[in-house]
Design an enzyme around this catalytic site. Sequence first.
Site, PDB file in Angstrom:
ATOM      1  N   THR A 130       0.843  -1.207   0.000  1.00  0.00           N
ATOM      2  CA  THR A 130       0.000   0.000   0.000  1.00  0.00           C
ATOM      3  C   THR A 130       0.876   1.255   0.000  1.00  0.00           C
ATOM      4  O   THR A 130       0.711   2.114   0.862  1.00  0.00           O
ATOM      5  CB  THR A 130      -0.933   0.011   1.225  1.00  0.00           C
ATOM      6  OG1 THR A 130      -0.134   0.027   2.425  1.00  0.00           O
ATOM      7  CG2 THR A 130      -1.854  -1.196   1.237  1.00  0.00           C
ATOM      8  N   GLU A 151       8.788  -1.806  13.074  1.00  0.00           N
ATOM      9  CA  GLU A 151       9.908  -1.023  12.537  1.00  0.00           C
ATOM     10  C   GLU A 151      10.923  -1.929  11.869  1.00  0.00           C
ATOM     11  O   GLU A 151      11.501  -1.584  10.832  1.00  0.00           O
ATOM     12  CB  GLU A 151      10.569  -0.229  13.671  1.00  0.00           C
ATOM     13  CG  GLU A 151      11.652   0.751  13.230  1.00  0.00           C
ATOM     14  CD  GLU A 151      13.064   0.185  13.245  1.00  0.00           C
ATOM     15  OE1 GLU A 151      14.015   0.933  12.938  1.00  0.00           O
ATOM     16  OE2 GLU A 151      13.232  -1.023  13.558  1.00  0.00           O
ATOM     17  N   GLU A 152      11.153  -3.092  12.465  1.00  0.00           N
ATOM     18  CA  GLU A 152      12.167  -3.992  11.930  1.00  0.00           C
ATOM     19  C   GLU A 152      11.805  -4.535  10.552  1.00  0.00           C
ATOM     20  O   GLU A 152      12.664  -5.051   9.842  1.00  0.00           O
ATOM     21  CB  GLU A 152      12.399  -5.162  12.905  1.00  0.00           C
ATOM     22  CG  GLU A 152      12.931  -4.747  14.271  1.00  0.00           C
ATOM     23  CD  GLU A 152      14.352  -4.193  14.231  1.00  0.00           C
ATOM     24  OE1 GLU A 152      14.911  -4.057  13.128  1.00  0.00           O
ATOM     25  OE2 GLU A 152      14.894  -3.900  15.308  1.00  0.00           O
ATOM     26  N   TYR A 191      24.214  -7.263  17.588  1.00  0.00           N
ATOM     27  CA  TYR A 191      23.072  -6.643  16.914  1.00  0.00           C
ATOM     28  C   TYR A 191      22.152  -7.689  16.261  1.00  0.00           C
ATOM     29  O   TYR A 191      22.595  -8.530  15.485  1.00  0.00           O
ATOM     30  CB  TYR A 191      23.635  -5.700  15.861  1.00  0.00           C
ATOM     31  CG  TYR A 191      22.663  -4.998  14.957  1.00  0.00           C
ATOM     32  CD1 TYR A 191      21.763  -4.067  15.443  1.00  0.00           C
ATOM     33  CD2 TYR A 191      22.691  -5.231  13.584  1.00  0.00           C
ATOM     34  CE1 TYR A 191      20.899  -3.393  14.592  1.00  0.00           C
ATOM     35  CE2 TYR A 191      21.840  -4.559  12.718  1.00  0.00           C
ATOM     36  CZ  TYR A 191      20.943  -3.651  13.228  1.00  0.00           C
ATOM     37  OH  TYR A 191      20.101  -2.996  12.370  1.00  0.00           O
ATOM     38  N   SER A 229      25.612  25.041 -14.270  1.00  0.00           N
ATOM     39  CA  SER A 229      26.263  26.025 -13.407  1.00  0.00           C
ATOM     40  C   SER A 229      25.672  25.912 -12.012  1.00  0.00           C
ATOM     41  O   SER A 229      24.468  25.676 -11.848  1.00  0.00           O
ATOM     42  CB  SER A 229      26.037  27.445 -13.945  1.00  0.00           C
ATOM     43  OG  SER A 229      26.463  28.410 -12.997  1.00  0.00           O
ATOM     44  N   ASP A 244       4.679  29.802  13.401  1.00  0.00           N
ATOM     45  CA  ASP A 244       4.293  29.073  12.187  1.00  0.00           C
ATOM     46  C   ASP A 244       5.399  29.131  11.138  1.00  0.00           C
ATOM     47  O   ASP A 244       5.663  28.152  10.434  1.00  0.00           O
ATOM     48  CB  ASP A 244       2.997  29.635  11.615  1.00  0.00           C
ATOM     49  CG  ASP A 244       1.763  29.092  12.326  1.00  0.00           C
ATOM     50  OD1 ASP A 244       1.935  28.276  13.254  1.00  0.00           O
ATOM     51  OD2 ASP A 244       0.641  29.485  11.965  1.00  0.00           O
ATOM     52  N   HIS A 272      12.661  15.300   0.719  1.00  0.00           N
ATOM     53  CA  HIS A 272      13.474  16.388   1.260  1.00  0.00           C
ATOM     54  C   HIS A 272      14.652  16.611   0.315  1.00  0.00           C
ATOM     55  O   HIS A 272      15.452  15.704   0.083  1.00  0.00           O
ATOM     56  CB  HIS A 272      13.980  16.011   2.651  1.00  0.00           C
ATOM     57  CG  HIS A 272      14.307  17.180   3.527  1.00  0.00           C
ATOM     58  ND1 HIS A 272      15.228  18.142   3.167  1.00  0.00           N
ATOM     59  CD2 HIS A 272      13.841  17.555   4.749  1.00  0.00           C
ATOM     60  CE1 HIS A 272      15.314  19.047   4.136  1.00  0.00           C
ATOM     61  NE2 HIS A 272      14.474  18.709   5.112  1.00  0.00           N
TER      62      HIS A 272
END
Length: 756
Positions: free
Chosen positions: A259, A414-415, A542, A618, A656, A679
Amino acid sequence: MAPSGRRQYLWIFLAAALASFLAGFTVGWLSKPLKDTATSADSHQNLRWKLISEMKADNIKSFLRSFTKLPHLAGTEQNLLLAKKIQNQWKKFGLDSAELVHYDVLLSYPNETNANYISVIDEQGTEIFNTSYVEPPPDGYENVKNIVPPYNAFSPPGVPEGELVYVNYARTEDFFKLEREMNINCTGKIVIARYGRIFRGNKVKNAMLAGAKGIILYSDPADYSAPGVQPYPKGWNLPGTAAQRGNVLNLNGAGDPLTPGYPAKEYTFRLDVEDGVGIPQIPVHPIGYNDAEILLRYLGGIASPDDSWKGGLNVSYNIGPGFIGHDSFRKVRMHVYNINKITRIYNVIGTIRGSVEPDRYVILGGHRDSWVFGGIDPTSGAATLQEVAQSFGKLLSSGWRPRRTIIFASWDAEEFGLLGSTEWAEENVKTLQERSVAYINSDSSIEGNYTLRVDCTPLLHQLVYKLTKEISSPDDGFESKSLYESWLEKDPSSESKTLPRISKLGSGSDFEAYFQRLGIASGRVRYTKNKKTDTYSSYPIYHTIYETFELVEKFYDPTFKKQLAVAQLRGALVYELADAKIIPFNIQDYAKTLENYARSIYNSSRTHEQACRSHGVSFESLFSAVKNFSEAASDFHRRLSQVDLNNPIAVRIMNDQLMFLERAFIDPLGLPGRPFYRHIIFAPSSHNKYAGESFPGIFDAILYNPSSGRDSERILIVKSQTSSLFIGQEIFGSKNLKRYRQSANPIKQTKELHHL
């Protein structure tokens, strides 16, 4: 005037007067807090000190012990029970709400009746050596059930056979060396790679691109053992029988593979599994280094190109393909029988409602699920989050309430690819984009015990420096000094020796969707190893069965003071972001960071100077954008110093602008080839998900040698990314700030203040 006309005029006059009164009432009343509980400037710092003083090392120790008694793998009954325990504790602490939020996501498990393993076969196909199926349990855990054996989640099932090729860390440059310099073709081969240096999913993707039919992963002692330290349980090094679990997806921020971009609820359309995002197409399986040594010992072919390809095993580290001498006819067979299935997961979401700006959110989130016991990852983080929540609850009971709403989150799965946190972000995307001030991550609080490690947006640098100066250092030899002082002495910045190091955010934890996709200012803090002397990857044990409470208590943090310092810093960050009248962001630090990154990316581009020149590329527009941003940032902070703090509308407008600064660098179309990473200043490296890159679109476009025949495509990417950067700075530029001030509608602003 007729009586009816006078009555009509009177009604119009009364209506106008009522409208005027309501407008005045809106401005005068709604700009006030729900209750008179907002802290004054005088008591603000005292309350922060009270908050962090409430936190106790023994409490963190107790939470860690409680949470790690049993495995809590995502999608299992044990993990749901832990979620309910956390939910009930949050209610007991006094949070305003604590709810379970579920999603139905694709997870991956080993087949319970058909074990995964690797074998060596002779010319008749007879298996003459098999790797271990499971890890021997540590002392005291022999009777614990539901321990998942080592496996790589989302590996497809398969039983491929082939010659073995050693590919070092399976990085892009490793395959380049094999193919371009050593003339070794991995097509149709099974490759073996050591863990470390890059995210395991990137290793698998690289092997697929090289044509391999399967990949075996192992942890080499050179990367997962510290010199002079015994293997667990006598020390904290990796035993030869242990194997690192982990997912091998290449989601690039998509969340649930079926999804992408949408919350995985009951009503959501799902892709077929074979079309799922980022799922590898070749079998993958992890083994311990005892088994890896047997596979590598008899490899033939070409010798390793240099010592950087040699690990710590007693083998020659030949490349292959195939075995040597009378064993040359032998091959390797992989047995992988993993099962993918849609499974329900549960986040726990707790809230403390803000008293003045309840529609502004500060989020503290960390995951709860672990591969086995999760003594370090993630439960050292879950335990500190629990202590932070408890301390905020104690402040609430004293009558305090934060200015802004605080959201606590215990993420699931999360894993398996940051699924719980990403799905919640997707379900609440509009609200989060409009209202979120910051996200602070609460994954593992320790990965070493040497010094503090901070990765965050430049907006938070000054706040982190300030708060670490007010928290006591837990380090030996620094008993009377601050956390800032020990951090600075042990890990100074490479740019300025007068400041401690703060790194860029990459990925690999739950801040990803909030920072990389939504543009919410984010940060993470934890204790780490000595990067100058400790060359091993992460921490040795780990994602193995040996990551227990005893590992932490005996070796990493016996007094739990380092985890306490992390809890205090995380809690203080949340407190300041949620309760300071002016959001404590520093935009000028962002401007300085952009100047450094612009110089760095320009210097990188000079290796392809001829190609850039011939295509008219440039970097002047990039430097111009950064210059304009720096000027706007300086002007903003000048005006911020003059703002009337008693004028709620003026404060709201400035806040804001601070809150939306990070959002100015979000490209709605995403980075080239990675639409969920939006980002344009920061993103995970496309070659190592764990590492952060600056100006990632430009960096990726100029990374490879332009002579590969795709110059024009790369040059277009550089031009488009530079344009996006210019647009991003214009969103925050001084002209837009002036327009925002002129068009600000006080009544509209205050109508939003108390609508949650």
